[in-house]
Design a protein around this motif. Structure first.
Motif, PDB file in Angstrom:
ATOM      1  N   THR A  62       8.794   2.968   2.275  1.00 24.80           N
ATOM      2  CA  THR A  62       9.370   3.721   1.167  1.00 24.80           C
ATOM      3  C   THR A  62       8.979   5.188   1.278  1.00 24.80           C
ATOM      4  OG1 THR A  62       7.435   3.357  -0.222  1.00 24.80           O
ATOM      5  CG2 THR A  62       9.166   1.675  -0.301  1.00 24.80           C
ATOM      6  N   TRP A  63       9.512   5.988   0.363  1.00 27.11           N
ATOM      7  CA  TRP A  63       9.145   7.407   0.353  1.00 27.11           C
ATOM      8  C   TRP A  63       7.638   7.554   0.137  1.00 27.11           C
ATOM      9  CZ3 TRP A  63       6.702  11.092  -2.484  1.00 27.11           C
ATOM     10  CH2 TRP A  63       6.961  12.433  -2.168  1.00 27.11           C
ATOM     11  N   ALA A  64       7.115   6.832  -0.826  1.00 24.35           N
ATOM     12  CA  ALA A  64       5.687   6.953  -1.146  1.00 24.35           C
ATOM     13  C   ALA A  64       4.813   6.490   0.008  1.00 24.35           C
ATOM     14  CB  ALA A  64       5.368   6.152  -2.408  1.00 24.35           C
ATOM     15  N   GLU A  65       5.187   5.406   0.668  1.00 28.92           N
ATOM     16  CA  GLU A  65       4.392   4.895   1.793  1.00 28.92           C
ATOM     17  C   GLU A  65       4.343   5.908   2.927  1.00 28.92           C
ATOM     18  OE1 GLU A  65       4.944   0.055   1.401  1.00 28.92           O
ATOM     19  OE2 GLU A  65       6.535   1.259   2.334  1.00 28.92           O
ATOM     20  N   ASN A  66       5.456   6.566   3.197  1.00 29.88           N
ATOM     21  CA  ASN A  66       5.483   7.557   4.263  1.00 29.88           C
ATOM     22  C   ASN A  66       4.789   8.850   3.852  1.00 29.88           C
ATOM     23  OD1 ASN A  66       7.343   6.834   6.785  1.00 29.88           O
ATOM     24  ND2 ASN A  66       8.216   5.816   5.004  1.00 29.88           N
ATOM     25  N   ALA A  67       5.010   9.289   2.617  1.00 26.20           N
ATOM     26  CA  ALA A  67       4.419  10.545   2.161  1.00 26.20           C
ATOM     27  C   ALA A  67       2.902  10.464   2.069  1.00 26.20           C
ATOM     28  CB  ALA A  67       5.005  10.927   0.809  1.00 26.20           C
ATOM     29  N   ALA A  68       2.354   9.250   1.893  1.00 24.80           N
ATOM     30  CA  ALA A  68       0.904   9.081   1.771  1.00 24.80           C
ATOM     31  C   ALA A  68       0.164   9.500   3.039  1.00 24.80           C
ATOM     32  CB  ALA A  68       0.584   7.630   1.430  1.00 24.80           C
TER      33      ALA A  68
END
Length: 281
Positions: free
Chosen positions: A170-176
C-alpha cells in the motif's frame, strides 16, 4: 500413457509444419501442431507459442506409440497436459489466491505468464503496479519468476485472470521506508505542466518541480522534502540525473503467500480516494 501422467522434456526442434520433436529419455517424441498448445487448433493461440518452445522444457502426456524405421516413436500431447492442469487450477484456485508464475512474453498491453504446465495468463499493464509504466518491459523480463494474485476465474472460457500490483504494498507500507531529508534514486514516470512524477518504488511516486531537462524514463536522484499521508503526497526536489539502467528494478513483495480478500492502497484518514481491489469468491 495408461495413467495419463504429465511428463516433461525439452523441445528439440520445430518442423516447417510446426510439429515439435521432444526429447523423452532414449526416445524422440512427436507433438503434432494441433497438440502443441491449447487454442492452436481453434486459431485462438498464435504460432509463436509453438516456435518459442524450442530449446525449452515442455509438459505433455503420451497419447500413442508408433513404429517407424528409426524405432519406437511416442506420440505426445502438450494440449492434453495443459487441459488437465487448467481444469485442476480452475477447480482449486480462488480469487485473491497468490500463485507463482513465469513471464513468457511482453506486449505493450501486458505481460503473458505461465501459471503452470504451459497454461498462459495475462497480467494487464494496468495491473502490474500502481506507478504507471510505458511498457511491461520497464518492470519485467522474459523468463522472470514472479508472484501474482488471481483476480478472477472463467471456467466456461478456460481462463485465469491475474493481477500483480496488490502484492507490492500500500501507499503507507511503501512510504514507511522513506523519511524527509533522505536523498534516493528514482525514475521519471510522468512529465506534466505542474511538475514531474518520480517513482520511488513500483507502488510509490512523488512530485517534483518541473524541469525541462527531464523526460519519461530518466533516472534521477531526488531529495525528499515532505511526506504527507493525509494527502497521499510526497514532495521531492530533483538533485541530479543518473546514468540509465536497462534492467528492471528488483521487486519487493509485501505479500508472498495465502489469499487476499480486500486491498486498499490509500492510508486511513486520507482525503484522496485510492485504488481498491475486492477479491470475491
Amino acid at each position: 500413457m495408461e495413467t495419463g501422467q504429465v511428463l516433461e522434456g525439452v523441445a528439440a526442434s520445430c518442423s516447417p509444419e510446426h510439429h515439435l520433436s521432444v526429447s523423452l529419455g532414449p526416445f524422440t517424441g512427436f507433438i503434432s501442431r494441433e497438440e502443441t498448445a491449447l487454442g492452436i487448433a481453434e486459431g485462438s493461440t498464435r504460432e509463436i507459442a509453438i516456435l518459442s518452445r524450442v530449446g525449452k522444457p515442455v509438459c505433455f502426456t503420451v497419447i500413442g506409440i508408433e513404429e517407424t524405421e528409426q524405432g519406437v516413436r511416442p506420440i505426445l500431447s502438450r494440449r492434453a497436459a495443459q487441459r488437465q492442469a487448467l481444469d485442476n487450477m480452475l477447480a482449486q484456485l480462488r480469487p485473491g489466491q497468490i500463485i507463482p508464475v513465469t513471464v513468457t512474453h511482453l506486449e505493450p498491453f501486458g505481460a503473458f505468464v505461465d501459471v503452470g504446465c504451459g497454461v498462459p495468463s495475462l497480467i494487464g499493464v494496468e495491473n502490474i503496479s500502481v506507478s504507471r509504466i510505458p511498457h511491461p518491459a520497464a518492470r519485467f523480463q522474459v523468463g522472470q519468476e514472479l508472484l501474482a494474485a488471481v483476480l478472477d476465474l472463467d471456467p466456461a472460457q478456460g481462463r485465469i485472470y491475474l493481477t500483480h500490483k496488490e502484492l507490492l504494498g500500500t501507499w503507507a507500507e511503501n512510504a514507511a521506508r522513506f523519511q524527509p531529508g533522505m536523498t534516493v534514486p528514482g525514475i521519471v514516470r510522468g512529465v506534466k505542466d505542474y511538475g514531474v512524477f518520480v517513482e520511488l518504488a513500483p507502488n510509490l511516486s512523488g512530485l517534483a518541480e518541473r524541469d525541462p531537462r527531464l523526460i519519461d524514463g530518466a533516472r534521477v536522484s531526488v531529495y525528499i522534502k515532505a511526506i504527507l499521508p493525509h494527502r497521499m503526497k510526497i514532495k521531492l526536489l530533483v538533485i541530479d540525473q543518473l546514468p540509465p539502467d536497462p534492467r528492471p528494478r528488483p521487486l519487493e513483495y509485501f505479500v508472498r503467500e495465502g489469499r487476499l480478500e480486500h486491498w486498499k492502497y490509500a492510508p486511513d484518514g486520507c482525503v484522496k480516494v485510492g485504488m481498491e481491489t475486492s477479491f470475491g469468491d
